[in-house]
Design an enzyme around this catalytic site. Structure first.
Site, PDB file in Angstrom:
ATOM      1  N   GLY A  23       0.913  -1.337   0.087  1.00  0.00           N
ATOM      2  CA  GLY A  23      -0.038  -0.041   0.129  1.00  0.00           C
ATOM      3  C   GLY A  23       0.808   1.305   0.036  1.00  0.00           C
ATOM      4  CB  SER A  24       0.347   4.354  -0.430  1.00  0.00           C
ATOM      5  OG  SER A  24      -1.207   4.599  -0.165  1.00  0.00           O
ATOM      6  N   GLY A  68      -4.194  21.022  -0.191  1.00  0.00           N
ATOM      7  CA  GLY A  68      -4.611  19.965  -1.406  1.00  0.00           C
ATOM      8  C   GLY A  68      -5.965  19.701  -1.709  1.00  0.00           C
ATOM      9  CD  GLU A  83     -13.766  11.149  -0.095  1.00  0.00           C
ATOM     10  OE1 GLU A  83     -13.305  10.523   0.928  1.00  0.00           O
ATOM     11  OE2 GLU A  83     -14.074  10.588  -1.211  1.00  0.00           O
ATOM     12  CB  VAL A 116       1.312  25.481   2.389  1.00  0.00           C
ATOM     13  CG1 VAL A 116       1.881  25.344   3.878  1.00  0.00           C
ATOM     14  CG2 VAL A 116      -0.115  25.527   2.227  1.00  0.00           C
ATOM     15  N   GLY A 168      -1.101  14.117  -1.488  1.00  0.00           N
ATOM     16  CA  GLY A 168      -0.973  12.921  -2.113  1.00  0.00           C
ATOM     17  C   GLY A 168      -0.498  11.896  -1.114  1.00  0.00           C
ATOM     18  CG  HIS A 188     -12.385   0.641  -6.892  1.00  0.00           C
ATOM     19  ND1 HIS A 188     -12.515   1.775  -6.004  1.00  0.00           N
ATOM     20  CD2 HIS A 188     -12.243   1.006  -8.047  1.00  0.00           C
ATOM     21  CE1 HIS A 188     -12.245   2.836  -6.398  1.00  0.00           C
ATOM     22  NE2 HIS A 188     -12.430   2.550  -8.052  1.00  0.00           N
ATOM     23  CG  HIS A 248     -40.897   7.535 -13.827  1.00  0.00           C
ATOM     24  ND1 HIS A 248     -39.937   8.784 -13.931  1.00  0.00           N
ATOM     25  CD2 HIS A 248     -42.138   7.958 -13.465  1.00  0.00           C
ATOM     26  CE1 HIS A 248     -40.880   9.597 -13.877  1.00  0.00           C
ATOM     27  NE2 HIS A 248     -42.117   9.233 -13.328  1.00  0.00           N
TER      28      HIS A 248
HETATM   29  P1  NAI Z   1      -4.480  13.764  -4.527  1.00  0.00           P
HETATM   30  O1  NAI Z   1      -3.394  13.425  -5.425  1.00  0.00           O
HETATM   31  O2  NAI Z   1      -5.943  13.287  -4.839  1.00  0.00           O
HETATM   32  O3  NAI Z   1      -4.594  15.353  -4.409  1.00  0.00           O
HETATM   33  C1  NAI Z   1      -3.695  16.038  -3.704  1.00  0.00           C
HETATM   34  C2  NAI Z   1      -3.695  17.569  -4.180  1.00  0.00           C
HETATM   35  O4  NAI Z   1      -2.807  18.212  -3.533  1.00  0.00           O
HETATM   36  C3  NAI Z   1      -3.575  17.843  -5.755  1.00  0.00           C
HETATM   37  O5  NAI Z   1      -4.489  18.668  -6.009  1.00  0.00           O
HETATM   38  C4  NAI Z   1      -2.098  18.390  -5.646  1.00  0.00           C
HETATM   39  O6  NAI Z   1      -2.169  19.265  -6.765  1.00  0.00           O
HETATM   40  C5  NAI Z   1      -2.080  19.319  -4.475  1.00  0.00           C
HETATM   41  N1  NAI Z   1      -0.807  19.609  -3.728  1.00  0.00           N
HETATM   42  C6  NAI Z   1       0.276  18.704  -3.818  1.00  0.00           C
HETATM   43  N2  NAI Z   1       1.355  19.710  -3.470  1.00  0.00           N
HETATM   44  C7  NAI Z   1       0.723  20.498  -2.791  1.00  0.00           C
HETATM   45  C8  NAI Z   1       1.266  21.844  -1.961  1.00  0.00           C
HETATM   46  N3  NAI Z   1       2.794  22.002  -1.697  1.00  0.00           N
HETATM   47  N4  NAI Z   1       0.718  22.693  -1.581  1.00  0.00           N
HETATM   48  C9  NAI Z   1      -0.902  22.669  -2.114  1.00  0.00           C
HETATM   49  N5  NAI Z   1      -1.350  21.786  -2.678  1.00  0.00           N
HETATM   50  C10 NAI Z   1      -0.598  20.800  -3.061  1.00  0.00           C
HETATM   51  O7  NAI Z   1      -4.106  13.067  -3.167  1.00  0.00           O
HETATM   52  P2  NAI Z   1      -4.996  12.996  -1.833  1.00  0.00           P
HETATM   53  O8  NAI Z   1      -6.218  13.830  -1.836  1.00  0.00           O
HETATM   54  O9  NAI Z   1      -4.037  13.215  -0.663  1.00  0.00           O
HETATM   55  O10 NAI Z   1      -5.177  11.434  -2.069  1.00  0.00           O
HETATM   56  C11 NAI Z   1      -4.248  10.656  -1.962  1.00  0.00           C
HETATM   57  C12 NAI Z   1      -4.649   9.140  -2.738  1.00  0.00           C
HETATM   58  O11 NAI Z   1      -5.753   8.562  -2.302  1.00  0.00           O
HETATM   59  C13 NAI Z   1      -5.284   9.617  -4.151  1.00  0.00           C
HETATM   60  O12 NAI Z   1      -4.668   8.696  -5.098  1.00  0.00           O
HETATM   61  C14 NAI Z   1      -6.526   9.446  -4.111  1.00  0.00           C
HETATM   62  O13 NAI Z   1      -7.211   8.932  -5.272  1.00  0.00           O
HETATM   63  C15 NAI Z   1      -6.832   8.245  -3.049  1.00  0.00           C
HETATM   64  N6  NAI Z   1      -8.001   8.425  -2.079  1.00  0.00           N
HETATM   65  C16 NAI Z   1      -9.179   8.114  -3.003  1.00  0.00           C
HETATM   66  C17 NAI Z   1     -10.259   8.145  -2.407  1.00  0.00           C
HETATM   67  C18 NAI Z   1     -11.597   7.985  -2.971  1.00  0.00           C
HETATM   68  O14 NAI Z   1     -11.403   7.015  -4.131  1.00  0.00           O
HETATM   69  N7  NAI Z   1     -12.870   8.253  -2.834  1.00  0.00           N
HETATM   70  C19 NAI Z   1     -10.556   8.800  -1.055  1.00  0.00           C
HETATM   71  C20 NAI Z   1      -9.440   9.220  -0.326  1.00  0.00           C
HETATM   72  C21 NAI Z   1      -8.150   9.129  -1.210  1.00  0.00           C
END
Ligand code: NAI
Length: 465
Positions: free
Chosen positions: A144-145, A180, A187, A237, A272, A321, A444
Site C-alpha cells: 500500500g501507501s 491540497g 472528503e 504552503v 498525495g 478497488h 421511473h
Molecule cells: P490527490 O493526489 O488526490 O490530491 C492532492 C492535491 O494536493 C493535488 O490537487 C495536488 O495538486 C495538491 N498539492 C500537492 N502539493 C501541494 C502543495 N505543496 N500545496 C498545495 N497543494 C498541493 O491526493 P490525496 O487527496 O492526498 O489522496 C491520495 C490518494 O488517495 C489519491 O490517489 C486518491 O485517489 C486516494 N483516495 C481516494 C479516495 C476515493 O476514491 N474516494 C478517498 C481518499 C483518497
C-alpha cells in the site's frame, strides 16, 4: 512453514488476493504489521471516512435541509463521542470481517513486518523483535501507501494532521485549513465543514480535483463553495508553525509573489500519498523501483523471480478497488489462469455531497489524444426524483466516439453518483454504445433516468430537456 503463496500486506489488494488464491486451492499466508487486518482502507481510510461522512451528512441535513420538507427540528447538537463510536464500530466490524474471511479460507495470518530475504523467503519480525522465516513458491507485495509529507510542515496528528489524525479530531475545529484540493482534502474537509468548521483549501494547481474532467471539477468547486468552502488556487504552503493557540500557515502564489499568512485551528495535509516500500528489503533483493513504486510487467511480476506486486505500491491510481481487482488477477495468474485488469474501466468516486463519479476518459484526455467525440448531458434539475428529494445539483455527462458511438467516458456530479456510475462501467466493459444505454428501460422515477437521458443526449434526443 511452506506455502504456495505469501501475501505481504492485508489491505484490499492483499486480503482479496489471499482469498482468491485460497479459493483456487493455493496454500496461502498473509503477513501484516498492524494488529488488525484490512490496511489503510478499512482502518484509517475509506471505511472510517465514509462513517464520518454519513454521520456529518445527517447532522447537516438536520440543521439545514429538513425544514424544506416540512420537518421542523430543534437545532441539532453533536455528541462527539457517539460520532467517534459509530466510526470505531464500523471499522471494527469490517476488520473483524477480514479476520473471519482469513479463517474461513484457511489462510494463515503472520503478524509482523515482512521482508523478502531470499528466493521464496519472507522474514516476519514481530513488534517484540522476534523474527521467523516462512517460505512460499510465490510472494505478492501488497504493502500500500502512506501520506506524503510536505517540506516545512511537521505532522503531529493533533494540530497538523494527515488523513489519519483528521478521522479522530477531539473536537470540531473552528477553522480547518486543508492543503491540497484532491480527494482526501475535499472528503475530510466536507466532514468537518458539515459539523461546523470553516474550511479553507490551499491548492497548488489552478483547479481542484486534478485528473478529473475539468467541467466536473468546476461544478464541484461551485457547489462546495456554496457549502462554505473557500479555495486559494495556484498557491503553495511554505511553512506551518504551531503554538498552544493554533497554527500559522505561510503561503504564496505558485507563480511567485508576496508571502501571506493565515491562522487555523487545525491543518490537514492532503497532498498525495507515496508507496510503502520501507522494510521490504527491495534493494538487497534487486527488486527495481521507479519514482518510489515497485516496477512490474503486465503480469504483476517484479524484477525478482516469483515476486509479484499489486495495489498502491505499483503504478496506476491509488484506489482500493483497483488493488482488489489486481489482487484477484495476480492470484489467478499464480494459479495458472488468465488474470486480467481492464485499466480503461476503473471508476473513481469522490464522496462529497453531491458525489462526483467518473469512469473512462475525460474531455481533456480525448482532446489531447485527438479523438473525435460527441457529448450528451443531462442536469438533475430536470429529473423528477431529484426534485422530490431536493437533490437537483449536478449533471450526467457522456462522452462517446463520434464515428462508432462507443462510450469512452462518463462523469456524474449528483446525489448517488457513486452508485449510478456502475451502469456505465458495465456498459463500457462490454464495449457498449450510448444508444445501447439509451434504449435500456430505466425505472421511473429514479435518479438513474438522468443517466439514460444523458446517453440519449449524445444523439440530441433527450426527452425532458
Ligand atoms: P490527490 O493526489 O488526490 O490530491 C492532492 C492535491 O494536493 C493535488 O490537487 C495536488 O495538486 C495538491 N498539492 C500537492 N502539493 C501541494 C502543495 N505543496 N500545496 C498545495 N497543494 C498541493 O491526493 P490525496 O487527496 O492526498 O489522496 C491520495 C490518494 O488517495 C489519491 O490517489 C486518491 O485517489 C486516494 N483516495 C481516494 C479516495 C476515493 O476514491 N474516494 C478517498 C481518499 C483518497
Amino acid at each position: 512453514m511452506a506455502y504456495d503463496l505469501i501475501v505481504i500486506g492485508s489491505g484490499p489488494g492483499g486480503y482479496v488476493c489471499a482469498v482468491r488464491a485460497a479459493q483456487l486451492g493455493l496454500k496461502t499466508a498473509i503477513v501484516e504489521k498492524e494488529k488488525t487486518l484490512g490496511g489503510t482502507c478499512l482502518n484509517i481510510g475509506c471505511i472510517p471516512s465514509k462513517a464520518l461522512l454519513q454521520a456529518s451528512e445527517h447532522f447537516h441535513e438536520a440543521g439545514h435541509s429538513l425544514a424544506a420538507f416540512g420537518v421542523i427540528v430543534d437545532p441539532p447538537r453533536l455528541d462527539h463521542a457517539a460520532l467517534m463510536k459509530h466510526k470505531d464500530d464500523v471499522v471494527a466490524a469490517n476488520v473483524n470481517g477480514v479476520a473471519f474471511l482469513m479463517k474461513k479460507n484457511k489462510i494463515d495470518v503472520h503478524t509482523g513486518v515482512g521482508a523478502i530475504t531470499g528466493p521464496g523467503k519472507v522474514t516476519v519480525t514481530g513488534a517484540n523483535g522476534e523474527a521467523k522465516e516462512i517460505e512460499a513458491k510465490a510472494i505478492v507485495i501488497a504493502t500500500g501507501s502512506e501520506s506524503a509529507m510536505l517540506p516545512g510542515v511537521v505532522v503531529d496528528e493533533k494540530q497538523v494532521v494527515t488523513s489519519t489524525g483528521a478521522l479522530s479530531l477531539g473536537k470540531v475545529p473552528g477553522k480547518l485549513l486543508v492543503i491540497g484540493a484532491g480527494v482526501i482534502g475535499l472528503e475530510l474537509g466536507s466532514v468537518w465543514g458539515r459539523l461546523g468548521a470553516k474550511v479553507e483549501v490551499i491548492e497548488f494547481l489552478d483547479r481542484i480535483l486534478p485528473g478529473m474532467d475539468g467541467e466536473v471539477a468546476k461544478q464541484a468547486q461551485r457547489l462546495l463553495e456554496k457549502q462554505g468552502f473557500s479555495f486559494s488556487l495556484a498557491h503553495k504552503v511554505t511553512k506551518v508553525e504551531t503554538s498552544a493557540s493554533g497554527c500559522t500557515i505561510s503561503y504564496e502564489l505558485v507563480a511567485g509573489g508576496e508571502a501571506k499568512t493565515m491562522e487555523a485551528d487545525v491543518v490537514l495535509v492532503a497532498t498525495g500519498r507515496r508507496a510503502n516500500t520501507a522494510g521490504l528489503n527491495l534493494d538487497a533483493m534487486k527488486i527495481a523501483t521507479a519514482k518510489g513504486k515497485v516496477v512490474i510487467d503486465d503480469h504483476f511480476r517484479t524484477t525478482m523471480d516469483g515476486v509479484y506486486a499489486i495495489g498502491d505500491v505499483v503504478r496506476g491510481p491509488m484506489l482500493a478497488h483497483k488493488a482488489e481487482d489486481e489482487g484477484v488477477a495476480v492470484a489467478e495468474i499464480i494459479a495458472g489462469k488468465a488474470g486480467h485488469v481492464n485499466y480503461g474501466v476503473i471508476p473513481g468516486v469522490v464522496y462529497t455531497q453531491p458525489e462526483i463519479a467518473s469512469v473512462g476518459k475525460t474531455e481533456e484526455e480525448l482532446k489531447a489524444e485527438g479523438v473525435a467525440y460527441n457529448v450528451g448531458k443531462f442536469p438533475f434539475m430536470a429529473n423528477g426524483r431529484a426534485r422530490a428529494m431536493r437533490h437537483t445539483d449536478g449533471f450526467v455527462k457522456f462522452l462517446a466516439d463520434k464515428a462508432t458511438d462507443r462510450v469512452l467516458g462518463a462523469h456524474i456530479v449528483g446525489f448517488g453518483a457513486g452508485e449510478m456510475i456502475h451502469e456505465v462501467a458495465v456498459l463500457m466493459e462490454f464495449g457498449g454504445s450510448s444508444e445501447d444505454l439509451a434504449r435500456t428501460c430505466h425505472a421511473h422515477p429514479t435518479m438513474s433516468e438522468a443517466v439514460k437521458e444523458a446517453a440519449m443526449g449524445v444523439e440530441k434526443r433527450s426527452i425532458h430537456i
